[in-house]
Design an enzyme around this catalytic site. Structure first.
Site, PDB file in Angstrom:
ATOM      1  N   LYS A 294     -10.955  -3.788   3.814  1.00 25.64           N
ATOM      2  CA  LYS A 294     -11.023  -4.318   2.453  1.00 25.64           C
ATOM      3  C   LYS A 294     -12.256  -5.224   2.350  1.00 25.64           C
ATOM      4  O   LYS A 294     -12.431  -6.113   3.172  1.00 25.64           O
ATOM      5  CB  LYS A 294      -9.732  -5.094   2.172  1.00 25.64           C
ATOM      6  CG  LYS A 294      -9.393  -5.229   0.718  1.00 25.64           C
ATOM      7  CD  LYS A 294      -7.927  -5.529   0.492  1.00 25.64           C
ATOM      8  CE  LYS A 294      -7.649  -5.670  -0.987  1.00 25.64           C
ATOM      9  NZ  LYS A 294      -6.244  -5.731  -1.311  1.00 25.64           N
ATOM     10  N   GLU A 381       9.719  -5.565  -7.211  1.00 23.85           N
ATOM     11  CA  GLU A 381      10.306  -6.451  -8.217  1.00 23.85           C
ATOM     12  C   GLU A 381      11.798  -6.202  -8.394  1.00 23.85           C
ATOM     13  O   GLU A 381      12.574  -7.160  -8.596  1.00 23.85           O
ATOM     14  CB  GLU A 381       9.579  -6.290  -9.560  1.00 23.85           C
ATOM     15  CG  GLU A 381       8.164  -6.865  -9.568  1.00 23.85           C
ATOM     16  CD  GLU A 381       7.103  -5.969  -8.941  1.00 23.85           C
ATOM     17  OE1 GLU A 381       7.443  -4.821  -8.571  1.00 23.85           O
ATOM     18  OE2 GLU A 381       5.945  -6.397  -8.809  1.00 23.85           O
ATOM     19  N   ARG A 409       9.717  -3.939 -14.300  1.00 26.18           N
ATOM     20  CA  ARG A 409      10.288  -3.144 -13.205  1.00 26.18           C
ATOM     21  C   ARG A 409      11.735  -3.540 -12.881  1.00 26.18           C
ATOM     22  O   ARG A 409      12.505  -2.748 -12.385  1.00 26.18           O
ATOM     23  CB  ARG A 409       9.475  -3.372 -11.930  1.00 26.18           C
ATOM     24  CG  ARG A 409       8.251  -2.569 -11.778  1.00 26.18           C
ATOM     25  CD  ARG A 409       8.572  -1.170 -11.291  1.00 26.18           C
ATOM     26  NE  ARG A 409       7.439  -0.297 -11.492  1.00 26.18           N
ATOM     27  CZ  ARG A 409       6.457  -0.142 -10.617  1.00 26.18           C
ATOM     28  NH1 ARG A 409       6.485  -0.779  -9.465  1.00 26.18           N
ATOM     29  NH2 ARG A 409       5.468   0.673 -10.876  1.00 26.18           N
TER      30      ARG A 409
HETATM   31  C1  LIG Z   1       4.534  -3.449 -10.059  1.00 26.94           C
HETATM   32  C2  LIG Z   1       3.332  -4.251  -9.628  1.00 26.94           C
HETATM   33  N1  LIG Z   1       3.523  -5.427  -8.979  1.00 26.94           N
HETATM   34  C3  LIG Z   1       2.454  -6.142  -8.589  1.00 26.94           C
HETATM   35  C4  LIG Z   1       1.190  -5.716  -8.837  1.00 26.94           C
HETATM   36  C5  LIG Z   1      -0.010  -6.562  -8.450  1.00 26.94           C
HETATM   37  N2  LIG Z   1      -0.850  -5.867  -7.489  1.00 26.94           N
HETATM   38  C6  LIG Z   1      -1.973  -5.235  -7.842  1.00 26.94           C
HETATM   39  S1  LIG Z   1      -2.760  -4.515  -6.580  1.00 26.94           S
HETATM   40  C7  LIG Z   1      -1.615  -5.114  -5.484  1.00 26.94           C
HETATM   41  C8  LIG Z   1      -1.770  -4.830  -4.017  1.00 26.94           C
HETATM   42  C9  LIG Z   1      -2.151  -3.423  -3.752  1.00 26.94           C
HETATM   43  O1  LIG Z   1      -2.314  -3.254  -2.377  1.00 26.94           O
HETATM   44  P1  LIG Z   1      -2.640  -1.816  -1.825  1.00 26.94           P
HETATM   45  O2  LIG Z   1      -1.853  -0.794  -2.587  1.00 26.94           O
HETATM   46  O3  LIG Z   1      -2.468  -1.823  -0.361  1.00 26.94           O
HETATM   47  O4  LIG Z   1      -4.142  -1.594  -2.230  1.00 26.94           O
HETATM   48  P2  LIG Z   1      -5.458  -2.383  -1.753  1.00 26.94           P
HETATM   49  O5  LIG Z   1      -5.828  -3.277  -2.897  1.00 26.94           O
HETATM   50  O6  LIG Z   1      -5.140  -3.149  -0.512  1.00 26.94           O
HETATM   51  O7  LIG Z   1      -6.457  -1.346  -1.540  1.00 26.94           O
HETATM   52  C10 LIG Z   1      -0.633  -5.845  -6.129  1.00 26.94           C
HETATM   53  C11 LIG Z   1       0.485  -6.523  -5.477  1.00 26.94           C
HETATM   54  C12 LIG Z   1       1.049  -4.493  -9.528  1.00 26.94           C
HETATM   55  N3  LIG Z   1      -0.151  -4.010  -9.851  1.00 26.94           N
HETATM   56  N4  LIG Z   1       2.131  -3.794  -9.889  1.00 26.94           N
END
Ligand SMILES: Cc1ncc(C[n+]2csc(CCOP(=O)(O)OP(=O)(O)O)c2C)c(N)n1
Length: 645
Positions: A294, A381, A409
């Site tokens: 990342k 959630e 959610r």
């Molecule tokens: C239902 C929901 N809860 C929380 C979020 C906030 N959120 C956005 S991206 C993310 C983390 C994503 O991590 P990953 O899928 O591993 O992707 P990366 O950014 O590490 O590439 C979170 C918690 C969201 N978008 N949707």
């Protein structure tokens, strides 16, 4: 601060990115040109996000993966479904959106920070919430099978997507749905914060088992060096799948009917392409496990992945955030997090729960100050709400800190598990109201409507950060569920009292008396209401009062009916859709008592509101600027008077 690519300079002295008008141009480049293209993409992402803010780390990590996808597959015929879609910038740059449109990222009329089917034919599925890619891709692959067409469907999921229940539900249904699907698991070990839970641990074991990986890398190199290496590589991959269980327990994904390929270095462009080509072959459901870094290409983002997940504008040389105006008041989230920590230190029954957003919700304060009373459950959630319900049955006082939009959610759990059993769970709904540059997937514009219909709940919104602390304190004393909504960003600058007040539930506060018009405002709209009231008094000579409504449920019927005098007018103001919101609660109350008072309801219209450069710009675009509201109230007042005359 962007690190130079080793071979970037060796291909061409001319920039390549401006020559890419679509995926065909990516395919036309020789392999040796790809490192330069990757470097230019990283430079562009850093340049644009340093000015506009955005999802820096996630996008810098998927550059080679997205180049590989567009080399091997052909959108829009083939379809990519990106989970969350916050990592869609590279895909945008490779599908004809580079230049001015991308430079306007997250701004009015610029590219969205997420993917929308309406933005490009290359965006097969829109998203902004996590965990949706696998289910959607499964649906698309199944439709393809039923229709007898041949395109490929590729789901691109982050490792944290596998903390979402909905991803696991889809995983459980792969076998029964299709025989041909490609899932790319982009594993960087981070959610926004460090990824949590047993699946994160399992993925870590899959990608770091040293014995297995040593054998794997040596053999792979050996096979590809032989004449006829391609066939050897294929045989080797089969062997590898079959032996992986021996080294790393069992491959979980194989149990769900997905052929496991990996782990693959997601920054080795050639390997990425080769493995994607392998995944594309024949009828198979495969999971390609890709390991990425990342923030790759920006030292500051590698050092601070959490800060650079969704960054505000920063200095691209130092990684430092660009300073806002001096004296900006603290953010609502920090006020909440600090108050909760103080309350939790004094009362061990109080616990805080976040769904993978400790910093965004301010719960980092609790994690640091009171770690035993802090829980990060991952992007889960539904589980967060149910987990809180379970805690509450044992006398705990759980606080679920979840953004308004993500709490959607947990709706069934709110009704079925919390409200129906009248459990004392407090919900801190951050980012309630407009989340300007993130757009429709992130606006928190529906929570009053979706909560107001549930029996027994208390829904409130503070006019400033001091009242937020009062509301948290009040909610922690309720016998049933309490919901507090508050906006993104800085508070009003109101000092926080040493000892919080317990607010009388369902009672509004009269901020200013008036005889002609009473504006019932919710949350920070109270400040706008005061300005509008001043102007109506100064310019029109009207006596305009302002009420800080505080509660969207139960509303203060007694005070409202007192204000509903013949010849006067009531105005409601809320940062929420007008459909079913606070104004509707007022309308229902007046209607039930047969009051004939004029009522003007100010709120967001019954449309999905697009992203924009600022809240002010979006308010103006939707007729909600303070000036528009002033005019609407005046128009309504004058027409009512004409009718009366
Ligand atoms: C239902 C929901 N809860 C929380 C979020 C906030 N959120 C956005 S991206 C993310 C983390 C994503 O991590 P990953 O899928 O591993 O992707 P990366 O950014 O590490 O590439 C979170 C918690 C969201 N978008 N949707």
């Amino acid at each position: 601060m962007s690190q130079p690519a080793e071979s970037a300079a060796s291909y061409s002295s001319q920039p390549l990115l401006p020559t890419i008008s679509g995926p065909d141009d990516v395919k036309a480049l020789p392999l040796e040109a790809l490192p330069q293209l990757a470097q230019e993409i990283r430079d562009e992402i850093i340049q644009v996000t340093s000015v506009n803010g955005g999802h820096v780390g996630s996008n810098l990590g998927v550059v080679e993966l997205c180049i590989g996808l567009h080399r091997v597959f052909s959108t829009p015929t083939d379809q990519f479904v990106f989970d969350v879609a916050h990592q869609g910038y590279v895909h945008k740059l490779l599908t004809g959106r580079a230049g001015e449109f991308f430079r306007g990222l997250r701004k009015t009329n610029g590219a969205s920070g997420f993917l929308y089917r309406s933005e490009s034919k290359h965006d097969a599925f829109g998203a902004g919430h996590a965990g949706t890619a696998l289910s959607a891709a499964l649906g698309m692959a199944t439709a393809r099978d039923l229709r007898g067409s041949a395109e490929h469907v590729v789901a691109v999921c982050g490792d944290a997507a596998f903390t979402c229940g909905v991803t696991l539900e889809a995983l459980n249904n792969v076998v029964g749905s299709t025989k041909r699907l490609i899932v790319v698991l982009n594993d960087n070990e981070w959610s926004i914060a460090k990824n949590v839970g047993a699946i994160a641990h399992y993925l870590n074991r899959l990608s770091t088992n040293p014995t297995y990986n040593k054998i794997h890398h040596d053999l792979e190199r050996f096979c590809t060096s032989l004449p006829g290496g391609h066939e050897m590589h294929r045989v080797y991959m089969k062997w590898k799948r079959e032996t992986k269980d021996f080294f790393v327990e069992s491959s979980l994904f194989e149990k769900f009917g997905l052929r496991y390929i990996g782990p693959v270095d997601g920054h080795d462009q050639e390997k990425m392409i080769k493995n994607l080509e392998f995944a594309k072959q024949g009828d198979q459901t495969v999971l390609l496990h890709v390991i990425t870094k990342k923030g790759k290409g920006l030292d500051a983002a590698i050092r601070s992945p959490e800060k650079f997940h969704g960054a505000s504008p920063y200095d691209s040389a130092t990684g430092e955030n660009k300073k806002g105006p001096a004296g900006t008041p603290p953010n609502y989230q920090d006020v909440m997090g600090k108050a909760l920590t103080k309350f939790a230190l004094a009362d061990s029954r109080i616990v805080g729960i976040t769904g993978a957003m400790p910093a965004g919700t301010g719960l980092t304060h609790l994690a640091q100050g009171c770690p035993r009373q802090f829980f990060d459950v991952g992007i889960a959630e539904e589980h967060a709400v149910l987990f809180a319900a379970g805690l509450a049955t044992k006398g705990m006082r759980p606080v679920c800190a979840i953004y308004s939009t993500f709490l959607q959610r947990g709706y069934d759990q709110i009704i079925h598990d919390v409200a129906l059993q009248n459990l004392p769970v407090t919900f801190c709904m951050d980012r309630a109201g407009l989340s300007a540059n993130d757009g429709p997937t992130h606006h928190g514009l529906f929570d009053i409507s979706y909560l107001r219909c549930i029996p027994g709940v208390t829904v409130m919104q503070p006019k400033d950060e001091d009242e937020l602390v009062d509301m948290l304190h009040t909610s922690l004393q309720l016998d049933g569920p309490g919901f507090i909504r508050y906006p993104r960003g800085a508070g009003q600058g109101t000092p926080i009292k040493e000892t919080p007040a317990t607010l009388p539930v369902g009672k509004a506060e009269v901020v200013r008396e008036g005889t002609n018009i009473m504006i019932w405002a919710l949350g920070p709209m109270v400040q706008d209401a005061l300005v509008i009231a001043d102007r109506l008094a100064a310019e029109e000579g009207l006596s305009v009062g302002v009420v800080n409504a505080r509660f969207a449920k139960p509303i203060d019927h007694t005070l409202l009916h007192k204000h509903a005098t013949p010849g006067s007018m009531i105005v409601t103001m809320e940062d929420h859709v007008v459909t079913g919101g606070f104004g509707t609660a007022v309308l229902e109350s007046l209607q039930d008592c047969d009051h004939k008072t004029g009522l003007e309801r100010i709120g967001w219209p019954d449309n999905f509101v697009e992203h924009g450069s600022s809240v002010e710009i979006l308010r103006a675009a939707h007729g909600l600027s303070p000036d528009d509201i002033h005019q609407r109230i005046l128009h309504r007042w004058r027409s009512a008077k004409e009718i009366t005359i």
